[in-house]
Write a protein that holds these residues in place. Structure first.
Motif, PDB file in Angstrom:
ATOM      1  N   VAL A 158      -8.116   4.011  -8.454  1.00  0.00           N
ATOM      2  CA  VAL A 158      -8.574   3.027  -7.460  1.00  0.00           C
ATOM      3  C   VAL A 158      -7.831   3.181  -6.136  1.00  0.00           C
ATOM      4  N   ILE A 159      -6.987   4.175  -6.015  1.00  0.00           N
ATOM      5  CA  ILE A 159      -6.256   4.424  -4.771  1.00  0.00           C
ATOM      6  C   ILE A 159      -7.050   5.432  -3.941  1.00  0.00           C
ATOM      7  N   PRO A 160      -7.550   5.025  -2.782  1.00  0.00           N
ATOM      8  CA  PRO A 160      -8.384   5.944  -1.989  1.00  0.00           C
ATOM      9  C   PRO A 160      -7.670   7.237  -1.607  1.00  0.00           C
ATOM     10  N   ALA A 161      -6.363   7.155  -1.344  1.00  0.00           N
ATOM     11  CA  ALA A 161      -5.637   8.341  -0.899  1.00  0.00           C
ATOM     12  C   ALA A 161      -5.655   9.447  -1.946  1.00  0.00           C
ATOM     13  N   ARG A 162      -5.743   9.086  -3.227  1.00  0.00           N
ATOM     14  CA  ARG A 162      -5.776  10.126  -4.266  1.00  0.00           C
ATOM     15  C   ARG A 162      -6.977  11.043  -4.056  1.00  0.00           C
ATOM     16  N   TRP A 163      -8.146  10.467  -3.830  1.00  0.00           N
ATOM     17  CA  TRP A 163      -9.357  11.274  -3.701  1.00  0.00           C
ATOM     18  C   TRP A 163      -9.377  12.027  -2.376  1.00  0.00           C
ATOM     19  N   TYR A 164      -8.816  11.428  -1.344  1.00  0.00           N
ATOM     20  CA  TYR A 164      -8.767  12.121  -0.059  1.00  0.00           C
ATOM     21  C   TYR A 164      -7.821  13.323  -0.126  1.00  0.00           C
ATOM     22  N   ILE A 165      -6.667  13.146  -0.733  1.00  0.00           N
ATOM     23  CA  ILE A 165      -5.700  14.248  -0.839  1.00  0.00           C
ATOM     24  C   ILE A 165      -6.290  15.389  -1.669  1.00  0.00           C
ATOM     25  N   GLN A 166      -6.985  15.052  -2.760  1.00  0.00           N
ATOM     26  CA  GLN A 166      -7.630  16.099  -3.548  1.00  0.00           C
ATOM     27  C   GLN A 166      -8.667  16.854  -2.724  1.00  0.00           C
ATOM     28  N   LEU A 175       0.805  -1.220   0.000  1.00  0.00           N
ATOM     29  CA  LEU A 175       0.000   0.000   0.000  1.00  0.00           C
ATOM     30  C   LEU A 175       0.836   1.265   0.000  1.00  0.00           C
ATOM     31  N   MET A 176       1.993   1.235   0.658  1.00  0.00           N
ATOM     32  CA  MET A 176       2.768   2.457   0.827  1.00  0.00           C
ATOM     33  C   MET A 176       3.297   2.984  -0.506  1.00  0.00           C
TER      34      MET A 176
END
Length: 367
Positions: free
Chosen positions: A317-325, A290-291
């Motif tokens: 499909v990486i959740p962190a992309r949408w959270y960071i945006q 994941l890292m």
């Protein structure tokens, strides 16, 4: 010597029979070189540009065509007012705007022609590079349009950096670090929860209890959800009072979106725990697997727009992309929650899918 060779052959046979070991030994280097080779880039590519051109003369059209023809920029919108530019910046539709002064062509020879370059400085390094590339293109077109031997003062575009005029790097990396920390901590902690029950032999007690499997899974997530909320508050306090990154938007919605992302990360960790058999395997999958994608493909460090199309597709499909945006919009840009509904919707769908798959993969009987 024969005994030594026999042991070497035995080890080879053990490795070849273990598909997971073969995948790590031979597959991981291929994945890493592709990710590091294409995702790690500081080049300016696919910058979405809007243009405000009140004069609409031959010189400005030539500059716009040259900007659009370059491999760095794509002119996607023509603006009619400065207010339109601000609205498109807040909605995330454009990355840069070029504003020409009135009667640009007539004032070119007198040195009074002006150009303003407006760039989104939530990533200060990328904003500086974008402005520099655009300035070079404008200067080259100006030089081409002047008759031979004519010398006039050079056009120095006025650069305006939105959201981060002080060019502080913390404005860029704080949202990314928030996503990385919450993802790794939540997924790593919950990934070993069910596996630990299997290894210690207490899973039988849970399976014979009247509690339904779905509630067993959710009960595993609740304590980590509470502790992750404490981590979130700590991260926000340090960001504001130590790193001096202000919360420009709604603090309520920032916390709400963060809690949704925490739930997604916990659900991902629970899914890992249901498909792995040992705590070591769960830690490897949640930590290693994941890292690297989170760091490289989420937009945390390197802009997604500069990546190849296939990697941009994988990043969705990486959740962190949408959270960071979402964090950049709420925390740095200070936009309304209506402009973050896309990110919220995607994270919600991910949470439902991960919990559903975790429930389906959860085994009611021990093997």
């Amino acid at each position: 010597m024969k005994q030594f060779i026999a042991f070497v052959r035995k080890e080879f046979f053990h490795i070849f029979r273990d598909r997971r070991t073969m995948l790590i030994l031979l597959g991981m280097p291929v994945v890493q070189i592709i990710l590091f080779g294409f995702a790690i880039t500081t080049e300016v590519r696919n910058v979405r540009v809007a243009v405000l051109d009140p004069s609409n003369d031959a010189v400005t059209r030539r500059i716009i065509d040259r900007v659009d023809a370059s491999e760095y920029f794509t002119v996607i919108r023509r603006l009619h007012s400065p207010e339109e530019a601000e609205r498109f910046f807040r909605s995330g539709d454009i990355d840069m705007a070029i504003v020409f002064s009135e009667r640009f062509s007539d004032n070119l020879y007198t040195g009074e022609a002006g150009v303003q370059i407006i760039s989104d400085a939530t990533d200060p390094n990328m904003a500086t590079m974008q402005a520099g590339y655009a300035t070079n293109i404008i200067s080259m077109v100006r030089q081409d349009m002047l008759p031979p031997g004519v010398r006039v003062s050079a056009i120095v575009p006025q650069v305006k950096l939105l959201y981060n005029p002080q060019m502080k790097s913390a404005y860029n990396f704080v949202p990314g670090v928030m996503g990385l920390i919450l993802m790794l901590i939540c997924a790593m902690m919950t990934s070993i929860s069910i596996v630990r029950e299997k290894e210690t032999g207490t899973m039988e007690v849970l399976l014979v209890s009247p509690v339904k499997p779905l509630f067993i899974i959710l009960a595993k997530a609740v304590p980590y959800f509470v502790l992750s909320f404490v981590n979130l508050i700590t991260i926000l306090l340090l960001s504001v009072y130590v790193l001096h990154v202000p919360v420009a938007g709604s603090l309520f919605w920032l916390i709400a979106v963060s809690l949704l992302f925490i739930f997604v990360s916990l659900a991902l960790g629970l899914l890992i725990s249901t498909v792995t058999r040992t705590q070591v395997a769960a830690m490897l999958v949640s930590g290693l697997m994941l890292m690297m994608p989170t760091m490289l493909l989420s937009g945390m460090i390197f802009p997604i727009e500069s990546m190849p199309a296939i990697l941009q597709g994988i990043s969705t499909v990486i959740p962190a992309r949408w959270y960071i945006q979402a964090v950049r919009k709420l925390m740095i840009e200070g936009v309304d929650i209506s402009l973050v509904l896309t990110e919220i919707g995607i994270l919600t769908v991910m949470a439902v899918l991960l919990i559903t798959v975790s429930f389906k993969k959860f085994k009611n009987r021990l093997e």
